[in-house]
Write a protein that holds these residues in place. Structure first.
Motif, PDB file in Angstrom:
ATOM      1  N   VAL A 161       0.815  -1.280  -0.217  1.00 36.89           N
ATOM      2  CA  VAL A 161      -0.041   0.303   0.190  1.00 36.89           C
ATOM      3  C   VAL A 161       0.891   1.606   0.022  1.00 36.89           C
ATOM      4  CG1 VAL A 161      -1.837   1.394   1.128  1.00 36.89           C
ATOM      5  CG2 VAL A 161      -1.970  -0.601   0.522  1.00 36.89           C
ATOM      6  N   ASN A 162       2.501   1.037   0.559  1.00 35.16           N
ATOM      7  CA  ASN A 162       2.632   2.557   0.594  1.00 35.16           C
ATOM      8  C   ASN A 162       3.512   2.376  -0.540  1.00 35.16           C
ATOM      9  OD1 ASN A 162       3.764   4.187   2.183  1.00 35.16           O
ATOM     10  ND2 ASN A 162       5.358   2.407   2.764  1.00 35.16           N
ATOM     11  N   ALA A 163       3.835   1.551  -1.055  1.00 35.69           N
ATOM     12  CA  ALA A 163       4.506   1.261  -2.400  1.00 35.69           C
ATOM     13  C   ALA A 163       3.748   2.173  -3.446  1.00 35.69           C
ATOM     14  CB  ALA A 163       4.705   0.116  -2.702  1.00 35.69           C
ATOM     15  N   ILE A 164       2.558   2.088  -3.693  1.00 38.93           N
ATOM     16  CA  ILE A 164       1.987   2.396  -4.466  1.00 38.93           C
ATOM     17  C   ILE A 164       1.307   3.461  -4.315  1.00 38.93           C
ATOM     18  CG2 ILE A 164      -0.917   2.251  -5.035  1.00 38.93           C
ATOM     19  CD1 ILE A 164      -0.371  -0.898  -4.552  1.00 38.93           C
ATOM     20  N   ARG A 165       1.516   4.068  -2.889  1.00 34.36           N
ATOM     21  CA  ARG A 165       1.378   5.663  -2.659  1.00 34.36           C
ATOM     22  C   ARG A 165       2.161   6.337  -3.080  1.00 34.36           C
ATOM     23  NH1 ARG A 165       3.486   9.050   0.524  1.00 34.36           N
ATOM     24  NH2 ARG A 165       4.595   7.083   1.836  1.00 34.36           N
ATOM     25  N   LEU A 166       3.137   5.452  -3.005  1.00 35.76           N
ATOM     26  CA  LEU A 166       5.449   6.469  -3.589  1.00 35.76           C
ATOM     27  C   LEU A 166       4.800   6.258  -5.322  1.00 35.76           C
ATOM     28  CD1 LEU A 166       7.095   4.153  -0.609  1.00 35.76           C
ATOM     29  CD2 LEU A 166       6.986   7.203  -0.982  1.00 35.76           C
ATOM     30  N   TYR A 167       4.726   5.095  -5.710  1.00 34.93           N
ATOM     31  CA  TYR A 167       4.385   5.083  -7.098  1.00 34.93           C
ATOM     32  C   TYR A 167       3.637   5.985  -7.885  1.00 34.93           C
ATOM     33  CZ  TYR A 167       4.346   3.794 -11.727  1.00 34.93           C
ATOM     34  OH  TYR A 167       5.161   2.873 -12.805  1.00 34.93           O
ATOM     35  N   ARG A 168       3.139   6.645  -6.811  1.00 31.73           N
ATOM     36  CA  ARG A 168       1.653   7.409  -7.314  1.00 31.73           C
ATOM     37  C   ARG A 168       2.746   8.617  -7.721  1.00 31.73           C
ATOM     38  NH1 ARG A 168      -3.868   7.150  -5.523  1.00 31.73           N
ATOM     39  NH2 ARG A 168      -4.498   8.907  -7.185  1.00 31.73           N
ATOM     40  N   MET A 169       2.850   9.277  -6.736  1.00 31.45           N
ATOM     41  CA  MET A 169       3.810  10.637  -5.881  1.00 31.45           C
ATOM     42  C   MET A 169       4.842  10.954  -6.866  1.00 31.45           C
ATOM     43  SD  MET A 169       3.894  10.579  -1.802  1.00 31.45           S
ATOM     44  CE  MET A 169       5.300  11.651  -1.837  1.00 31.45           C
ATOM     45  N   GLU A 170       5.913   9.312  -7.681  1.00 27.29           N
ATOM     46  CA  GLU A 170       7.109   9.691  -8.401  1.00 27.29           C
ATOM     47  C   GLU A 170       6.047   9.835  -9.954  1.00 27.29           C
ATOM     48  OE1 GLU A 170      10.216   9.684  -8.299  1.00 27.29           O
ATOM     49  OE2 GLU A 170       9.745   9.993  -5.855  1.00 27.29           O
ATOM     50  N   THR A 171       5.195   9.393 -10.130  1.00 29.16           N
ATOM     51  CA  THR A 171       5.098   9.152 -11.801  1.00 29.16           C
ATOM     52  C   THR A 171       4.197   9.646 -11.853  1.00 29.16           C
ATOM     53  OG1 THR A 171       3.981   7.507 -11.416  1.00 29.16           O
ATOM     54  CG2 THR A 171       6.192   6.823 -11.935  1.00 29.16           C
ATOM     55  N   GLY A 172       2.585  10.171 -10.892  1.00 27.03           N
ATOM     56  CA  GLY A 172       1.756  10.951 -11.292  1.00 27.03           C
ATOM     57  C   GLY A 172       0.707  10.451 -11.847  1.00 27.03           C
ATOM     58  N   SER A 173       0.717   8.654 -11.878  1.00 25.86           N
ATOM     59  CA  SER A 173      -0.138   7.618 -12.124  1.00 25.86           C
ATOM     60  C   SER A 173      -1.570   7.644 -11.573  1.00 25.86           C
ATOM     61  CB  SER A 173       0.331   6.166 -12.117  1.00 25.86           C
ATOM     62  OG  SER A 173       1.794   5.981 -13.062  1.00 25.86           O
ATOM     63  N   ASP A 174      -2.383   7.031 -11.989  1.00 23.91           N
ATOM     64  CA  ASP A 174      -3.506   7.093 -11.259  1.00 23.91           C
ATOM     65  C   ASP A 174      -3.447   4.930 -10.789  1.00 23.91           C
ATOM     66  OD1 ASP A 174      -4.361   4.634 -12.787  1.00 23.91           O
ATOM     67  OD2 ASP A 174      -5.622   5.582 -14.001  1.00 23.91           O
TER      68      ASP A 174
END
Length: 108
Positions: free
Chosen positions: A79-92
């Motif tokens: 869950v934290n990795a998904i949040r970080l990924y969204r912040m890094e890439t702007g992905s949905d």
């Protein structure tokens, strides 16, 4: 047929033409309001664009590398990795979830 590079005040065109005058006609037909700044006959019949010059060889833009980095920073917490990924890439959310889960399977 020679390949020409034509730079105008707004565009760079790469076109095949019989000669310089024919290349000028191509530009005039496509962009009648543009002024030709430079017209060059290319030495070969191939045009190459360096990915390095465009900044496309940077591995930090690799989605898998970003996902693995986010998994590492989150100590494997999905869950934290998904949040970080969204912040890094702007992905949905869905794209981020797929990126993280597919990299978890590969043993980040």
């Amino acid at each position: 047929m020679p390949l020409f590079e034509v730079e105008t005040d707004s565009h760079i065109l790469i076109t095949w033409a019989e000669d310089e005058e024919a290349a000028r006609v191509v530009v005039a037909e496509a962009y009648p309001s543009d002024e030709i700044a430079r017209l060059t006959k290319r030495p070969r019949d191939t045009w190459v664009i360096s990915k390095g010059a465009l900044g496309l060889t940077n591995t930090t833009a690799d989605p898998c590398a970003i996902a693995r980095e986010c998994l590492s920073r989150s100590s494997g917490d999905k869950v934290n990795a998904i949040r970080l990924y969204r912040m890094e890439t702007g992905s949905d959310l869905e794209h981020a979830r797929k990126a993280i889960e597919s990299n978890m399977v590969m043993g980040w």
